[in-house]
Design a protein around this motif. Sequence first.
Motif, PDB file in Angstrom:
ATOM      1  N   UNK A  61      56.885  17.148  77.022  1.00 56.32           N
ATOM      2  CA  UNK A  61      57.675  16.026  76.535  1.00 56.32           C
ATOM      3  C   UNK A  61      56.890  15.067  75.660  1.00 56.32           C
ATOM      4  N   UNK A  62      55.565  15.046  75.825  1.00 56.26           N
ATOM      5  CA  UNK A  62      54.716  14.139  75.047  1.00 56.26           C
ATOM      6  C   UNK A  62      54.164  14.780  73.779  1.00 56.26           C
ATOM      7  N   UNK A  80      52.023   0.551  71.629  1.00 56.80           N
ATOM      8  CA  UNK A  80      52.585  -0.789  71.766  1.00 56.80           C
ATOM      9  C   UNK A  80      53.899  -0.731  72.536  1.00 56.80           C
ATOM     10  N   UNK A  81      54.029  -1.575  73.565  1.00 58.36           N
ATOM     11  CA  UNK A  81      55.244  -1.614  74.371  1.00 58.36           C
ATOM     12  C   UNK A  81      56.070  -2.862  74.070  1.00 58.36           C
ATOM     13  N   UNK A  82      55.467  -4.042  74.173  1.00 57.94           N
ATOM     14  CA  UNK A  82      56.246  -5.268  73.992  1.00 57.94           C
ATOM     15  C   UNK A  82      55.326  -6.424  73.653  1.00 57.94           C
ATOM     16  N   UNK A 106      66.112   3.243  72.727  1.00 59.77           N
ATOM     17  CA  UNK A 106      66.074   3.895  71.422  1.00 59.77           C
ATOM     18  C   UNK A 106      64.962   4.946  71.433  1.00 59.77           C
ATOM     19  N   UNK A 107      65.340   6.216  71.310  1.00 57.18           N
ATOM     20  CA  UNK A 107      64.360   7.292  71.394  1.00 57.18           C
ATOM     21  C   UNK A 107      63.512   7.421  70.135  1.00 57.18           C
ATOM     22  N   UNK A 108      63.770   6.584  69.116  1.00 57.80           N
ATOM     23  CA  UNK A 108      62.884   6.549  67.961  1.00 57.80           C
ATOM     24  C   UNK A 108      61.673   5.657  68.209  1.00 57.80           C
ATOM     25  N   UNK A 109      61.685   4.895  69.303  1.00 54.43           N
ATOM     26  CA  UNK A 109      60.573   4.020  69.650  1.00 54.43           C
ATOM     27  C   UNK A 109      59.565   4.806  70.483  1.00 54.43           C
ATOM     28  N   UNK A 110      58.286   4.726  70.097  1.00 56.18           N
ATOM     29  CA  UNK A 110      57.257   5.537  70.755  1.00 56.18           C
ATOM     30  C   UNK A 110      57.169   5.241  72.249  1.00 56.18           C
ATOM     31  N   UNK A 114      57.662   7.845  75.415  1.00 52.14           N
ATOM     32  CA  UNK A 114      56.617   8.032  76.423  1.00 52.14           C
ATOM     33  C   UNK A 114      57.201   7.885  77.831  1.00 52.14           C
ATOM     34  N   UNK A 115      57.937   6.803  78.062  1.00 53.23           N
ATOM     35  CA  UNK A 115      58.528   6.584  79.385  1.00 53.23           C
ATOM     36  C   UNK A 115      59.456   7.735  79.764  1.00 53.23           C
ATOM     37  N   UNK A 116      60.247   8.192  78.811  1.00 52.21           N
ATOM     38  CA  UNK A 116      61.226   9.234  79.088  1.00 52.21           C
ATOM     39  C   UNK A 116      60.556  10.548  79.472  1.00 52.21           C
ATOM     40  N   UNK A 117      59.358  10.792  78.963  1.00 53.33           N
ATOM     41  CA  UNK A 117      58.668  12.055  79.238  1.00 53.33           C
ATOM     42  C   UNK A 117      58.073  12.105  80.638  1.00 53.33           C
ATOM     43  N   UNK A 118      57.885  10.957  81.275  1.00 54.39           N
ATOM     44  CA  UNK A 118      57.241  10.933  82.590  1.00 54.39           C
ATOM     45  C   UNK A 118      58.246  11.288  83.676  1.00 54.39           C
ATOM     46  N   UNK A 119      57.848  12.187  84.554  1.00 56.83           N
ATOM     47  CA  UNK A 119      58.721  12.594  85.655  1.00 56.83           C
ATOM     48  C   UNK A 119      58.324  11.947  86.974  1.00 56.83           C
ATOM     49  N   UNK A 120      57.104  11.455  87.078  1.00 57.80           N
ATOM     50  CA  UNK A 120      56.643  10.841  88.317  1.00 57.80           C
ATOM     51  C   UNK A 120      55.395  10.016  88.026  1.00 57.80           C
TER      52      UNK A 120
END
Length: 238
Positions: A61-62, A80-82, A106-110, A114-120
């Motif tokens: 995913x990454x 960069x997150x926020x 927004x899945x265009x944001x890095x 990243x968060x979406x790829x993590x499963x645990x």
Amino acid sequence: MTEFSFTCTGVRADAYAAGPTLVFRLRITAAGGARVHAIALRCQIRIEPARRSYGPAEAEGLADLFGERSRWGNTLQPVQFAQVSVMVPSFTGETETDLVVPCTYDMDIAATRYFQALTEGEVPLLMLFSGTAFTGDAGFHVEPVPWDREAAYRMPAAVWREMVEQHFPGCGWLRLPRDTMDELLAFRSRHALASWEATVRALLDAAAPPQPPPPAGPAPGAGRPVAILPSLIGRTAP
């Protein structure tokens, strides 16, 4: 100059926010029990991806962000997150305050990818602080919050997923250019489709490769016993 230190003690998803929002709990300490009238605090939050390990599914995913795992020695750079601000009210010595961080799906944001790829596991974060402090026991002094103030925090990945599910239960989010949205809306109207899901499904079905025809059945009469008539030799009796 007052010596400040910062610690992140926790994070939660704000269930009552209008959009996806994380709330970090900060502990702020002024050395020597100094009196602080207020702090105009700025905080930059970034992800430190090199500070954790990743399973095979997470690595896949990454790949869009960091490339193949063999290249991660060079590509696992901070993300960069926020960047948010908060006004900390008056305190003496130590206080705690909430740091509200609006998020996006927004899945265009890095960071989102990243968060979406993590499963645990946990997300390694680094908070970088700066700002202006108003201090003084018998007066009013203005002094900067040094740029080297920072705090590391490992946010459970489950908190991000909880936040997303609160606002987009069982759904994803896709950003499209306005002209593409106009074309999709026209397609939906022409075909009287009830929802965007039905619209996308119709387009996917139309673009799918044709299914191979089913195998042909047996020919008519196939499988029936064939009667073999005996050959007659000579004449038949009159």
